[in-house]
Design an enzyme around this catalytic site. Structure first.
Site, PDB file in Angstrom:
ATOM      1  N   CYS A  40     -17.770 -29.125   9.638  1.00 12.41           N
ATOM      2  CA  CYS A  40     -18.116 -30.210  10.574  1.00 12.41           C
ATOM      3  C   CYS A  40     -16.917 -31.155  10.749  1.00 12.41           C
ATOM      4  CB  CYS A  40     -19.325 -30.953  10.002  1.00 12.41           C
ATOM      5  SG  CYS A  40     -19.763 -32.475  10.837  1.00 12.41           S
ATOM      6  N   HIS A  41     -16.954 -31.932  11.830  1.00 15.59           N
ATOM      7  CA  HIS A  41     -15.864 -32.869  12.124  1.00 15.59           C
ATOM      8  C   HIS A  41     -15.649 -33.880  11.013  1.00 15.59           C
ATOM      9  CE1 HIS A  41     -15.202 -31.524  16.210  1.00 15.59           C
ATOM     10  NE2 HIS A  41     -16.479 -31.212  16.174  1.00 15.59           N
ATOM     11  N   THR A  42     -16.719 -34.256  10.327  1.00 17.80           N
ATOM     12  CA  THR A  42     -16.591 -35.271   9.285  1.00 17.80           C
ATOM     13  C   THR A  42     -15.720 -34.763   8.131  1.00 17.80           C
ATOM     14  OG1 THR A  42     -18.789 -35.966   9.905  1.00 17.80           O
ATOM     15  CG2 THR A  42     -17.930 -36.895   7.892  1.00 17.80           C
ATOM     16  N   HIS A  62     -20.423 -30.516   3.630  1.00 11.98           N
ATOM     17  CA  HIS A  62     -21.744 -31.160   3.542  1.00 11.98           C
ATOM     18  C   HIS A  62     -22.836 -30.432   4.316  1.00 11.98           C
ATOM     19  CE1 HIS A  62     -19.832 -32.783   7.129  1.00 11.98           C
ATOM     20  NE2 HIS A  62     -21.032 -33.049   7.588  1.00 11.98           N
ATOM     21  N   GLU A  63     -22.474 -29.369   5.076  1.00 14.25           N
ATOM     22  CA  GLU A  63     -23.513 -28.674   5.852  1.00 14.25           C
ATOM     23  C   GLU A  63     -23.972 -27.429   5.100  1.00 14.25           C
ATOM     24  OE1 GLU A  63     -22.639 -29.708  10.549  1.00 14.25           O
ATOM     25  OE2 GLU A  63     -22.696 -27.623   9.975  1.00 14.25           O
ATOM     26  N   CYS A  92     -35.454 -40.777  -0.976  1.00 19.93           N
ATOM     27  CA  CYS A  92     -36.038 -41.002  -2.308  1.00 19.93           C
ATOM     28  C   CYS A  92     -37.540 -41.198  -2.209  1.00 19.93           C
ATOM     29  CB  CYS A  92     -35.377 -42.193  -2.995  1.00 19.93           C
ATOM     30  SG  CYS A  92     -35.928 -43.818  -2.400  1.00 19.93           S
ATOM     31  N   CYS A  95     -37.656 -46.359  -1.717  1.00 22.13           N
ATOM     32  CA  CYS A  95     -36.924 -47.586  -1.365  1.00 22.13           C
ATOM     33  C   CYS A  95     -37.531 -48.206  -0.104  1.00 22.13           C
ATOM     34  CB  CYS A  95     -35.436 -47.292  -1.168  1.00 22.13           C
ATOM     35  SG  CYS A  95     -35.053 -46.398   0.349  1.00 22.13           S
ATOM     36  N   CYS A  98     -37.108 -45.978   2.911  1.00 20.16           N
ATOM     37  CA  CYS A  98     -37.920 -44.750   2.879  1.00 20.16           C
ATOM     38  C   CYS A  98     -39.385 -45.068   3.163  1.00 20.16           C
ATOM     39  CB  CYS A  98     -37.791 -44.042   1.537  1.00 20.16           C
ATOM     40  SG  CYS A  98     -36.295 -43.047   1.394  1.00 20.16           S
ATOM     41  N   CYS A 106     -31.969 -44.062   3.601  1.00 17.11           N
ATOM     42  CA  CYS A 106     -32.377 -44.262   2.196  1.00 17.11           C
ATOM     43  C   CYS A 106     -31.292 -45.039   1.446  1.00 17.11           C
ATOM     44  CB  CYS A 106     -32.606 -42.907   1.536  1.00 17.11           C
ATOM     45  SG  CYS A 106     -32.988 -43.004  -0.221  1.00 17.11           S
ATOM     46  N   ARG A 110     -26.848 -44.779  -2.346  1.00 15.14           N
ATOM     47  CA  ARG A 110     -25.797 -45.002  -1.361  1.00 15.14           C
ATOM     48  C   ARG A 110     -24.465 -45.447  -1.965  1.00 15.14           C
ATOM     49  NH1 ARG A 110     -27.042 -44.936   3.880  1.00 15.14           N
ATOM     50  NH2 ARG A 110     -25.641 -46.055   5.265  1.00 15.14           N
ATOM     51  N   CYS A 169     -26.664 -31.024   9.056  1.00 12.83           N
ATOM     52  CA  CYS A 169     -25.960 -32.140   9.703  1.00 12.83           C
ATOM     53  C   CYS A 169     -26.102 -32.093  11.215  1.00 12.83           C
ATOM     54  CB  CYS A 169     -24.489 -32.165   9.276  1.00 12.83           C
ATOM     55  SG  CYS A 169     -23.558 -33.489  10.057  1.00 12.83           S
ATOM     56  N   ARG A 362     -19.634 -23.966  15.983  1.00 15.43           N
ATOM     57  CA  ARG A 362     -19.510 -24.113  14.535  1.00 15.43           C
ATOM     58  C   ARG A 362     -18.977 -22.822  13.902  1.00 15.43           C
ATOM     59  NH1 ARG A 362     -19.908 -28.932  14.489  1.00 15.43           N
ATOM     60  NH2 ARG A 362     -21.190 -30.179  13.086  1.00 15.43           N
TER      61      ARG A 362
HETATM   62  N1  LIG Z   1     -24.673 -39.742  13.885  1.00 10.56           N
HETATM   63  C1  LIG Z   1     -24.514 -38.793  12.968  1.00 10.56           C
HETATM   64  O1  LIG Z   1     -25.165 -38.793  11.930  1.00 10.56           O
HETATM   65  C2  LIG Z   1     -23.537 -37.686  13.236  1.00 10.56           C
HETATM   66  C3  LIG Z   1     -23.645 -36.462  12.578  1.00 10.56           C
HETATM   67  C4  LIG Z   1     -22.760 -35.440  12.923  1.00 10.56           C
HETATM   68  C5  LIG Z   1     -21.788 -35.666  13.891  1.00 10.56           C
HETATM   69  N2  LIG Z   1     -21.701 -36.880  14.495  1.00 10.56           N
HETATM   70  C6  LIG Z   1     -20.727 -37.169  15.546  1.00 10.56           C
HETATM   71  O2  LIG Z   1     -21.242 -36.700  16.767  1.00 10.56           O
HETATM   72  C7  LIG Z   1     -20.168 -36.387  17.644  1.00 10.56           C
HETATM   73  C8  LIG Z   1     -20.347 -34.983  18.179  1.00 10.56           C
HETATM   74  O3  LIG Z   1     -20.264 -34.029  17.134  1.00 10.56           O
HETATM   75  P1  LIG Z   1     -20.113 -32.479  17.488  1.00 10.56           P
HETATM   76  O4  LIG Z   1     -20.060 -31.749  16.209  1.00 10.56           O
HETATM   77  O5  LIG Z   1     -21.132 -32.095  18.492  1.00 10.56           O
HETATM   78  O6  LIG Z   1     -18.651 -32.542  18.155  1.00 10.56           O
HETATM   79  P2  LIG Z   1     -17.876 -31.609  19.203  1.00 10.56           P
HETATM   80  O7  LIG Z   1     -16.463 -32.063  19.215  1.00 10.56           O
HETATM   81  O8  LIG Z   1     -18.146 -30.173  18.926  1.00 10.56           O
HETATM   82  O9  LIG Z   1     -18.534 -31.970  20.599  1.00 10.56           O
HETATM   83  C9  LIG Z   1     -18.116 -33.047  21.388  1.00 10.56           C
HETATM   84  C10 LIG Z   1     -18.217 -32.616  22.844  1.00 10.56           C
HETATM   85  O10 LIG Z   1     -17.926 -33.736  23.680  1.00 10.56           O
HETATM   86  C11 LIG Z   1     -17.291 -33.246  24.823  1.00 10.56           C
HETATM   87  N3  LIG Z   1     -16.603 -34.311  25.539  1.00 10.56           N
HETATM   88  C12 LIG Z   1     -15.401 -34.875  25.276  1.00 10.56           C
HETATM   89  N4  LIG Z   1     -15.100 -35.808  26.194  1.00 10.56           N
HETATM   90  C13 LIG Z   1     -16.123 -35.837  27.069  1.00 10.56           C
HETATM   91  C14 LIG Z   1     -16.399 -36.585  28.252  1.00 10.56           C
HETATM   92  N5  LIG Z   1     -15.539 -37.485  28.717  1.00 10.56           N
HETATM   93  N6  LIG Z   1     -17.577 -36.357  28.888  1.00 10.56           N
HETATM   94  C15 LIG Z   1     -18.457 -35.455  28.429  1.00 10.56           C
HETATM   95  N7  LIG Z   1     -18.241 -34.705  27.313  1.00 10.56           N
HETATM   96  C16 LIG Z   1     -17.094 -34.894  26.653  1.00 10.56           C
HETATM   97  C17 LIG Z   1     -16.357 -32.169  24.295  1.00 10.56           C
HETATM   98  O11 LIG Z   1     -15.984 -31.252  25.331  1.00 10.56           O
HETATM   99  C18 LIG Z   1     -17.220 -31.510  23.226  1.00 10.56           C
HETATM  100  O12 LIG Z   1     -17.932 -30.382  23.727  1.00 10.56           O
HETATM  101  C19 LIG Z   1     -18.904 -36.609  16.834  1.00 10.56           C
HETATM  102  O13 LIG Z   1     -18.416 -37.904  17.107  1.00 10.56           O
HETATM  103  C20 LIG Z   1     -19.376 -36.514  15.409  1.00 10.56           C
HETATM  104  O14 LIG Z   1     -18.536 -37.196  14.517  1.00 10.56           O
HETATM  105  C21 LIG Z   1     -22.570 -37.879  14.200  1.00 10.56           C
HETATM  106 ZN   LIG Z   2     -21.449 -33.245   9.579  1.00 10.42          ZN
HETATM  107 ZN   LIG Z   3     -35.036 -44.096  -0.218  1.00 16.72          ZN
END
Ligand SMILES: NC(=O)c1ccc[n+]([C@@H]2O[C@H](COP(=O)([O-])OP(=O)(O)OC[C@H]3O[C@@H](n4cnc5c(N)ncnc54)[C@H](O)[C@@H]3O)[C@@H](O)[C@H]2O)c1
Ligand SMILES: [Zn+2]
Ligand SMILES: [Zn+2]
Length: 368
Positions: A40-42, A62-63, A92, A95, A98, A106, A110, A169, A362
């Site tokens: 994942c990106h993270t 983490h996935e 949990c 908390c 939760c 949760c 943390r 994730c 992925r």
């Molecule tokens: N909130 C959370 O808990 C959580 C969990 C996982 C990931 N994320 C975040 O969510 C986001 C997406 O994750 P992902 O794995 O799907 O990433 P990803 O990079 O695979 O997908 C992002 C998409 O956005 C598109 N994009 C870029 N610029 C754009 C624009 N101007 N208009 C429209 N689309 C555009 C890209 O082409 C790509 O397909 C990331 O920022 C990631 O860090 C958040």
């Molecule tokens: Zn992730």
């Molecule tokens: Zn909790």
């Protein structure tokens, strides 16, 4: 025990796959033999050094999906042989968060988790005298890991690990953003910005909620094709002018629900401005860069639009991840097309390179 794991030694350098020591589970902890793990990106964000809260050495990942191999003292909700999904966002059940239906954040572990420790402030990972920290409480780029019981979701034994891991994730984040954070109503119009795993999950979640129209916006035609497969009724190449085009498509009003899944603050603004006056709800799931801010003209809010953020899709992991997995197994969610390729643990750096090149949704590491 000795396990192979991908260790972040130094920010900006490739991960080093090597043998490390993993101690057995303490009270309230579980030893999980990992079967598969999404990249994942993270993970990349931390490996690159861009994440100011990152630490090294640590085992990333983490996935994860795996099988319980041993349980520590007092563990009662999972048993040896159970199939589990790892949760960086635990539940949990006790908390203040939760106990509220309003949030999934949760509070139980943390503070220690953010520092790379298990809840008792120590690590189970080590190398000689040196301790290695746990990433996001999960450390799943490894053959095995030790995690708190409250951070494991027990899923159906029929769930194929290389697909089930996506529920740890990105996929649950997208599904949950539509189902649990926005609570999309049947018959509504939705716009999803971004067609990565999170955005595609939001498209699928909106469809499961009975949305009538689902517009997906991305820059890649290939990804927009995948969005159609998840239930998008319309697709659009994004960029300048996307808001105007969405307003045209929706009788000048905008959508009942919009979702942002790109991490780009300019796109977040487009998602706010594409929401309908009166009641449009914009749900932000993307993670912006450090220090970036989201610009909103207040008039958009006064005239009835709302903005919500969503961490892990608002999913209460132990309870709801198994439910989402069951809906996949019942044929309601098509997970196959979201796994672009499977690789071995030794190829983790190649998987990072593919992700940077936006090649595939992925890559999944298969283990054991
Ligand atoms: N909130 C959370 O808990 C959580 C969990 C996982 C990931 N994320 C975040 O969510 C986001 C997406 O994750 P992902 O794995 O799907 O990433 P990803 O990079 O695979 O997908 C992002 C998409 O956005 C598109 N994009 C870029 N610029 C754009 C624009 N101007 N208009 C429209 N689309 C555009 C890209 O082409 C790509 O397909 C990331 O920022 C990631 O860090 C958040
Ligand atoms: Zn992730
Ligand atoms: Zn909790």
């Amino acid at each position: 025990m000795r396990i192979r794991a991908a260790v972040l030694e130094e920010f900006g350098a490739p991960l080093a796959v090597q043998d490390v020591e993993l101690a057995g589970p303490g009270p309230g902890e579980v030893l999980v033999r990992l079967l598969a793990c999404g990249v994942c990106h993270t993970d990349l964000y931390t490996a690159s050094g861009a994440d100011p809260s990152g630490y090294a050495p640590c085992v990333l990942g983490h996935e994860g999906c795996g099988v319980v191999e041993a349980i520590g003292e007092g563990v009662s909700s999972v048993a040896e042989g159970d199939r589990v999904v790892t949760l960086f966002s635990p539940q949990c059940g006790e908390c203040v968060h939760c106990r509220s239906p309003k949030t999934n954040l949760c509070m139980a572990i943390r503070e220690q988790q953010n520092k790379g420790y298990l809840p008792d402030g120590t690590t189970r990972l080590s190398r000689g005298d040196e301790r290695i920290r746990h990433f996001m409480g999960t450390s799943t780029f490894a053959e095995a890991t030790v995690m708190p019981e409250i951070a494991l979701a027990k899923i159906s034994p029929d769930a194929a690990p290389e697909m089930a891991c996506l529920f740890a994730c990105g996929l649950s984040t997208g599904l949950g953003a539509a189902m649990y954070t926005a609570k999309v109503e049947a018959g509504s119009t939705c716009v999803v910005f971004g067609a990565g795993l999170v955005g595609l999950g939001a498209v699928a979640g909106a469809r499961l909620q009975g949305a009538e129209r689902i517009v997906c916006v991305d820059l890649s035609e290939d990804r927009l094709e995948l969005a159609r497969g998840q239930g998008a009724t319309d697709v659009m190449v994004g960029g300048e002018g996307a808001v105007e085009r969405i307003l045209e498509m929706t009788g000048g009003f905008g959508a009942d629900y919009t979702f942002e899944a790109t991490g780009n603050v300019k796109v977040m603004r487009q998602a706010v401005e594409s929401a309908r006056m009166g009641w449009g709800l914009c749900t932000v799931a993307g993670v912006a860069g450090k220090g970036e801010t989201l610009d909103i003209v207040p008039r958009y809010l006064i005239t009835g639009r709302r903005v919500a953020g969503s961490s892990f899709g608002g999913v209460k992991g132990r309870e709801q991840v198994p439910q989402l997995v069951d809906r996949w197994l019942a044929g309601e969610i098509d997970v196959g097309p979201l796994v672009s390729r499977t690789v071995g643990l030794d190829d983790v750096n190649d998987a990072f390179a593919l992700m940077e090149a936006q090649d595939g949704i992925r890559s999944v590491i298969t283990l054991s």
